[in-house]
Each structure stands twice: as structure tokens, then as C-alpha cells.
Design an enzyme around this catalytic site. Structure first.
Site, short mmCIF file in Angstrom:
data_model
loop_
_atom_site.label_atom_id
_atom_site.label_comp_id
_atom_site.label_asym_id
_atom_site.label_seq_id
_atom_site.Cartn_x
_atom_site.Cartn_y
_atom_site.Cartn_z
N HIS A 36 81.18 -5.21 -2.01
CA HIS A 36 82.04 -5.07 -3.19
C HIS A 36 81.15 -4.98 -4.42
CE1 HIS A 36 81.23 -9.34 -2.48
NE2 HIS A 36 80.96 -9.30 -3.76
N HIS A 67 75.64 -3.10 -8.69
CA HIS A 67 74.96 -2.84 -7.41
C HIS A 67 75.80 -3.43 -6.28
CE1 HIS A 67 73.89 -6.99 -8.28
NE2 HIS A 67 73.69 -7.14 -6.98
#
Length: 192
Positions: free
Chosen positions: A46, A131
């Protein structure tokens, strides 16, 4: 305060199934090359907007109220590409996949940070770096094989997404790895 009563929370954007599948295939290849790393399961990937950590359940209502006020005039667009290490290749602690994001992702993360700060969570000290964490290094050092594989796959696109919502997620740490449960979903962009 009873430690057992605390809930471990973070706020994130979910990634779609096609992107998850592309990363699952990458993780499978890389896990075979570097089994000593702590690899994240593809279903747990996620885009974290803010990690809240151990939170008193009593704060949950206020947190949900304040997060529901976060809005953006447009959805967030993300293109997943690029691989790298935090803090760097010489002393890697985290292996990550990068993304190119529309400018409103940084604004969204700052708004989420500010909303959480209003009810007592500390503001982020480090600049927001979007990221996906793919693996953590239990010990420093990186194998040449992993580095070569990473360089080969770094240019590969992993898919994209248009996000209109983020999620408040509870993380339960188990011996088999973290288990995530969505507590609430917040729609931040109304534009289609």
C-alpha cells in the site's frame, strides 16, 4: 494505560489488483534471490500517507472525524516504477518500489499529517517520499545478485492507479507477518 488495548494504525492508499499482481511476480523472483530479507506479502502492499503507530482506542472517533475533513479537488494519479533502497545502497534498511505521482499526493499526505496532528499525533519530521516497501533488511549488506536483478527490473513499469480514497488501517503484528484490517475508508476526491 493498558498496552493490550492500544491499536496500531496507519493511513494509506490501497493499490489495485493488477498492480498488486505485477509486484507479486517481482517479489516471487526476488525472494528466490535474497531469501534472508523480510519480504512484504503482495496483499499487504500500500502507499502509506502517515504511520500513526500505537493509538489509544479512545482517539479513534476524533481521528475518523478529522480525517473525513481531508479533501482534494482531483484524484491522485500514480505510476509505479523504479526500485531502490533507504537510506542508500551502501547501508540498505528498506528495499522499495517508487512511483511518479500527481502533485496533489504530497498535498494529500500533508493534509492527513496536519489532520492527525490536530488531535495530538506528532507531525512528520522527514519529507514525504511516496514508495511501496517491498522488503526490510534484518542485517545490512546487499548481495550482488539482488543488485543485478534490481537493476534489470528497475525500468519495468508496474502499473498505475487513480485514487479517490484513502483508508485508516489497523495493523496486527503476528509471527506470520502483519495482518491489516481497514477500519474506515475516506473519499477525498469527488471528481470522477
Amino acid at each position: 494505560m493498558n498496552q493490550a488495548a492500544l491499536v496500531r494504525l496507519f493511513i494509506a492508499i490501497e493499490i489495485p489488483e493488477n498492480v498488486r499482481a505485477a509486484f507479486a511476480s517481482l517479489l516471487k523472483d526476488l525472494r528466490a534471490i535474497a531469501p534472508q530479507l523480510k519480504w512484504v506479502r503482495a496483499e499487504n502492499l500500500h502507499v502509506t500517507l502517515k504511520f500513526l503507530g500505537e493509538t489509544e482506542p479512545g482517539k479513534l472517533g476524533a481521528l475518523q472525524n478529522t480525517l473525513s475533513t481531508v479533501h482534494s479537488p482531483a484524484p491522485v494519479n500514480l505510476e509505479f516504477r523504479g526500485l531502490g533502497f533507504f537510506p542508500n545502497e551502501k547501508r540498505p534498511r528498506v528495499f522499495w518500489a517508487g512511483m511518479e505521482a500527481s502533485p496533489n499526493l504530497k498535498t494529500l499526505a500533508a493534509d492527513v499529517d496536519q489532520a492527525a496532528h490536530c488531535i495530538g499525533f506528532p507531525l512528520e519530521e522527514r519529507p514525504f517520499t511516496p514508495h511501496l516497501t517491498l522488503a526490510r533488511f534484518p542485517l545490512p549488506g546487499i548481495s550482488l545478485k539482488l543488485l543485478q536483478a534490481m537493476n534489470e527490473k528497475s525500468a519495468q513499469p508496474f502499473g498505475s492507479l487513480r485514487a479517490r480514497e484513502f483508508h485508516l488501517i489497523e495493523s496486527k503484528l503476528k509471527p506470520t507477518g502483519a495482518e491489516y484490517t481497514t477500519v474506515q475508508t475516506f473519499r477525498f476526491a469527488t471528481e470522477a
